[in-house]
Design an enzyme around this catalytic site. Structure first.
Site, short mmCIF file in Angstrom:
data_model
loop_
_atom_site.label_atom_id
_atom_site.label_comp_id
_atom_site.label_asym_id
_atom_site.label_seq_id
_atom_site.Cartn_x
_atom_site.Cartn_y
_atom_site.Cartn_z
N LYS A 96 4.26 0.03 13.43
CA LYS A 96 3.83 0.65 12.16
C LYS A 96 3.10 1.96 12.45
O LYS A 96 3.27 2.95 11.71
CB LYS A 96 2.94 -0.32 11.39
CG LYS A 96 3.69 -1.55 10.86
CD LYS A 96 2.73 -2.61 10.36
CE LYS A 96 3.44 -3.82 9.79
NZ LYS A 96 2.53 -4.95 9.52
N ILE A 128 0.86 -1.21 0.00
CA ILE A 128 0.00 0.00 0.00
C ILE A 128 0.89 1.25 0.00
O ILE A 128 1.75 1.39 0.87
CB ILE A 128 -0.92 0.02 1.24
CG1 ILE A 128 -1.82 -1.21 1.27
CG2 ILE A 128 -1.74 1.29 1.29
CD1 ILE A 128 -2.67 -1.32 2.52
N GLY A 177 0.10 -20.70 7.15
CA GLY A 177 1.32 -19.92 6.93
C GLY A 177 1.11 -18.42 7.05
O GLY A 177 2.02 -17.64 6.76
N1 HSE Z 1 3.41 -9.86 10.37
C1 HSE Z 1 2.96 -8.80 9.51
C2 HSE Z 1 1.45 -8.91 9.32
C3 HSE Z 1 3.70 -8.88 8.16
O1 HSE Z 1 0.83 -9.90 9.74
O2 HSE Z 1 0.85 -7.97 8.81
C4 HSE Z 1 3.89 -7.56 7.50
O3 HSE Z 1 4.58 -6.63 8.26
#
Ligand code: HSE
Ligand code: NAP
Length: 437
Positions: A213, A144, A195
């Protein structure tokens, strides 16, 4: 590093640190789209060296063996490397390698949210000092294009809020719980079997990944340094299938939301599960998808949605950053402006934040119980918006109450929870979730 004269179409040398999920996707995109990327970058992009931990490991991509190395000097000290692309993950040695690359006058592209969230301001200052770029589009939201939008396209706005579903693993688990009535543990197990969730998913489910983030997004949105430790966070482990059932009956979805808001002289920054009205666009972002909603004084609300992880979506962001770096090198410096962090609004403590709440209690099914609960809430200045008695368990003579409140201060709500748990008529404070929108 020697700068190129403007317009000269010599190849730009890339040194890649890491050839895992993202490194593999980046290598694949660079190889399969070499001609078109060269055209867009103004000249060829040539991979000169790739750092890995294990030379013998089987990989999704097979670069010529001469490119692979376990010695960081083959990348960081390589005179043919103009741009270092850091895709190792984790804080160290990634931080040390990024610092070394910037100090040596090399441009850096990274997808590393841990390093950016904790050390971004210092690294940007180093880049400015050495007149080289540090680009990090893939650090939030995978494919994004939210970082570039905050850095460039939204600069005319005073941003008032950023709301994000920025962790795909938790969004997948919450979507499963909502759609299939699963509790948290079996939904997590399914995510791991497919996964989506890592073997140790604690960073994702405890909200740490989203908090890192959000620290990056809030820093760029409000031009002030927001550190990971400034972000209040709660994970999704407390949620039960019945919370989803009640949320749906009341017209809400449950999401792990990252929230940054600008208020009078301060900023809110928090990550926790929320009830979101079902008709809100963010409430409809399901599965592993990510989305970020930004609100600006000129542009109004904007919604970005897409794949927040995965080899190729993340490579989309990394390779675009490489192209920008290549153009910057050709132009003789970082034309791409580094963000200015010239504001200094403090982050408001969570205790002072005001929100609405959903509260689920198991109580004795007898006269006078509601009055006792209402008294505790009233003494904390918490006004009840609605109360529903949901389930009655006759043998145990208990009932489940779902209370929705009007806005209240977080510290008052936490004190009310403490006092409710002490009431003899309350057998369990089942759960609470903040309500947005
Ligand atoms: N572990 C992160 C998620 C991967 O599940 O969004 C991307 O940063
Ligand atoms: P990954 O699959 O674990 O790959 C990491 C790579 O780095 C591997 O090739 C590994 O080498 C190498 N490596 C790690 N530590 C090393 C060391 N000390 N020395 C040498 N090589 C080392 O990780 P990833 O999923 O690609 O993630 C990379 C970065 O992108 C992280 O910062 C992550 O947060 C970010 N990101 C990932 C995604 C995603 O979808 N995965 C999305 C957005 C952002 P070996 O292969 O030899 O073990």
């Amino acid at each position: 590093m020697a700068r190129q004269r403007p317009g000269r179409a010599k190849s730009i040398g890339l040194g890649i640190l890491g050839l895992g999920v993202v490194g593999g996707g980046v290598y694949r995109a660079l190889s399969q789209k070499a001609a078109v990327l060269a055209e867009r970058a103004g000249g060829p992009l040539t991979v000169e060296a790739i750092l890995v931990r294990d030379l013998k490991k089987g990989r999704a991509v097979q670069p010529p063996p001469r490119l692979l190395t376990t010695d960081p000097k083959d990348v960081l000290g390589n005179p043919r490397v103009d741009v270092v692309v850091e895709l190792l993950g984790g804080e160290q040695p990634a931080l040390e390698y990024i610092q070394e690359a910037l100090r040596s006058g090399r441009h850096v592209v990274t997808a590393n949210k841990d390093v950016l969230a904790k050390h971004g301001a210092q690294l940007l200052a180093l880049g400015r000092e050495r007149d080289v770029g540090l680009q990090f589009e893939a650090s939030v939201g995978g494919g994004i294009p939210i970082i570039g939008s905050l850095l460039h396209d939204l600069l005319a706005n005073n941003l008032t809020a950023v709301y994000g579903i920025i962790n795909g693993t938790t969004n997948y688990i919450l979507t499963k719980m909502a759609r299939e009535g699963l509790d948290f543990a079996p939904a997590l197990k399914q995510a791991q079997d497919l996964g989506y969730a890592e073997a140790d998913p604690s960073h994702d489910i405890q909200g740490t990944d989203a908090a890192y983030k959000l620290a990056i997004l809030a820093t760029l949105a409000f031009h002030t340094q927001v550190r990971p430790e400034d972000v209040y966070r709660e994970g999704i482990e407390r949620l039960a299938s019945r919370d989803f059932r009640y949320a749906q009956e009341l017209g809400y979805a449950i999401k792990l939301l990252a929230i940054a808001k600008a208020e009078e002289g301060a900023i809110q920054a928090r990550v926790h599960p929320v009830f979101l009205p079902q008709d809100y666009p963010l409430a409809k972002v399901d599965g592993v998808f990510n989305a970020v909603q930004v609100e600006g004084d000129l542009v109004g609300p904007l919604l970005f949605q897409g794949q927040g992880a995965g080899a190729l979506p993340t490579a989309s962001a990394v390779v675009a950053d490489i192209i920008h770096a290549a153009k910057d090198i050709r132009q003789g410096g970082p034309a791409t402006p580094l963000p200015l962090l010239n504001d200094s609004r403090p982050v408001r403590p969570m205790a002072e934040v005001r929100t609405r709440y959903y509260l689920r209690l198991s109580v004795s099914d007898q006269p006078g119980v509601l009055a006792q609960i209402a008294q505790v809430l009233g003494e904390q200045q918490i006004s009840i918006a609605s109360v529903i008695q949901k389930e009655v368990y006759e043998e145990a003579q208990t009932a489940e109450l779902v209370i929705m409140t009007h806005k209240a201060r977080e510290d008052a709500f936490q004190e009310a929870l403490r006092r409710l748990a002490l009431l003899s008529v309350v057998s369990e404070v089942g759960n609470y979730v903040r309500v947005e929108g």
